[in-house]
Motif scaffolding. Structure first.
Motif, PDB file in Angstrom:
ATOM      1  N   LEU A  95       0.846  -1.198   0.000  1.00  0.00           N
ATOM      2  CA  LEU A  95       0.000   0.000   0.000  1.00  0.00           C
ATOM      3  C   LEU A  95       0.876   1.241   0.000  1.00  0.00           C
ATOM      4  N   LYS A  96       0.749   2.046  -1.042  1.00  0.00           N
ATOM      5  CA  LYS A  96       1.453   3.334  -1.104  1.00  0.00           C
ATOM      6  C   LYS A  96       0.455   4.401  -0.659  1.00  0.00           C
ATOM      7  N   ILE A  97       0.880   5.234   0.267  1.00  0.00           N
ATOM      8  CA  ILE A  97       0.036   6.319   0.762  1.00  0.00           C
ATOM      9  C   ILE A  97       0.645   7.620   0.277  1.00  0.00           C
ATOM     10  N   ASP A 146      -1.977  -0.911  -4.922  1.00  0.00           N
ATOM     11  CA  ASP A 146      -2.987  -0.278  -4.078  1.00  0.00           C
ATOM     12  C   ASP A 146      -2.438   1.053  -3.601  1.00  0.00           C
ATOM     13  N   ILE A 147      -3.182   2.123  -3.909  1.00  0.00           N
ATOM     14  CA  ILE A 147      -2.732   3.481  -3.591  1.00  0.00           C
ATOM     15  C   ILE A 147      -3.825   4.186  -2.799  1.00  0.00           C
ATOM     16  N   LEU A 148      -3.445   4.718  -1.650  1.00  0.00           N
ATOM     17  CA  LEU A 148      -4.355   5.500  -0.818  1.00  0.00           C
ATOM     18  C   LEU A 148      -3.987   6.969  -0.966  1.00  0.00           C
ATOM     19  N   ASN A 179       0.816  10.751 -14.006  1.00  0.00           N
ATOM     20  CA  ASN A 179       2.173  10.210 -14.144  1.00  0.00           C
ATOM     21  C   ASN A 179       2.705   9.703 -12.807  1.00  0.00           C
ATOM     22  N   SER A 180       2.395  10.401 -11.735  1.00  0.00           N
ATOM     23  CA  SER A 180       2.820   9.960 -10.405  1.00  0.00           C
ATOM     24  C   SER A 180       2.168   8.636 -10.028  1.00  0.00           C
ATOM     25  N   LEU A 181       0.887   8.479 -10.316  1.00  0.00           N
ATOM     26  CA  LEU A 181       0.186   7.223 -10.033  1.00  0.00           C
ATOM     27  C   LEU A 181       0.769   6.080 -10.864  1.00  0.00           C
ATOM     28  N   HIS A 182       1.095   6.380 -12.113  1.00  0.00           N
ATOM     29  CA  HIS A 182       1.711   5.359 -12.976  1.00  0.00           C
ATOM     30  C   HIS A 182       3.078   4.940 -12.439  1.00  0.00           C
ATOM     31  N   ARG A 183       3.877   5.903 -12.004  1.00  0.00           N
ATOM     32  CA  ARG A 183       5.201   5.585 -11.455  1.00  0.00           C
ATOM     33  C   ARG A 183       5.085   4.655 -10.252  1.00  0.00           C
ATOM     34  N   ILE A 184       4.113   4.924  -9.407  1.00  0.00           N
ATOM     35  CA  ILE A 184       3.932   4.101  -8.206  1.00  0.00           C
ATOM     36  C   ILE A 184       3.600   2.663  -8.595  1.00  0.00           C
ATOM     37  N   SER A 185       2.669   2.499  -9.527  1.00  0.00           N
ATOM     38  CA  SER A 185       2.257   1.137  -9.879  1.00  0.00           C
ATOM     39  C   SER A 185       3.257   0.441 -10.786  1.00  0.00           C
TER      40      SER A 185
END
Length: 180
Positions: free
Chosen positions: A52-54, A84-86, A71-77
């Motif tokens: 889980l990334k918060i 899973d991103i909160l 782009n930030s959400l894509h980098r995380i996944s």
């Protein structure tokens, strides 16, 4: 001359708001009170949950900032491998229609990967924008939480129930160290 001044003000606004700060948060414990809180990992290097990334977005999500947020959400996944991103929404004042559509697309993309996009502590104005655009329904009511603690507790229970936490040694959340 007036139009040039207005145009320059608009350009300056877009430049200033197109790249909102996106902080990565991790659990920290206050030594005095024992209370668990979320702290920006830039301010204090902390262990993070591998499942889980918060994040906290500190600006509106609107047509001018949606590429940066997406782009930030894509980098995380894609690069961090977290599905899973909160999103902690205490810093989001506005979500316009294009921002809402992008969040729906990202929620669907993460769902297709076996994860999800979740929200906690959204300001009423941001939540109402998502609700008016039917994005809350599209993303799923169960992906919205009034408080960070509720989101973390629910998601950690889900991760344990589905076996994601098996063998994990990080144990960064209080919920990771206790049994149901």
């Amino acid at each position: 001359a007036i139009y040039l001044g207005v145009l320059m003000s608009l350009v300056m606004f877009l430049v200033r708001t197109s790249f909102p700060e996106i902080a990565t948060l991790a659990p920290d414990h206050d030594a005095k009170t024992g209370k668990q809180m979320l702290t920006d990992v830039v301010d204090k290097p902390l262990a993070q949950c591998p499942h889980l990334k918060i994040i906290r977005v500190d600006m509106s999500i609107y047509f001018g900032s949606l590429n940066h947020v997406q782009n930030s959400l894509h980098r995380i996944s894609e690069f961090d491998g977290v599905k899973d991103i909160l999103v902690v929404g205490t810093g989001i004042n506005l979500i316009d229609l294009s921002g809402a559509e992008m969040l729906c697309e990202e929620a669907e993309r993460l769902d297709d990967m076996g994860g999800g996009l979740y929200f906690a502590d959204l300001k009423a104005s941001a939540y109402e924008s998502l609700a008016r655009s039917h994005s809350v329904k599209a993303i799923g009511n169960s992906h919205f939480y009034d408080e960070k603690r509720d989101a973390i507790t629910t998601l950690q229970r889900y991760f344990r129930r589905t076996g994601r936490c098996e063998g994990c040694t990080h144990r960064v959340f209080r919920e990771c160290r206790s049994e149901d």
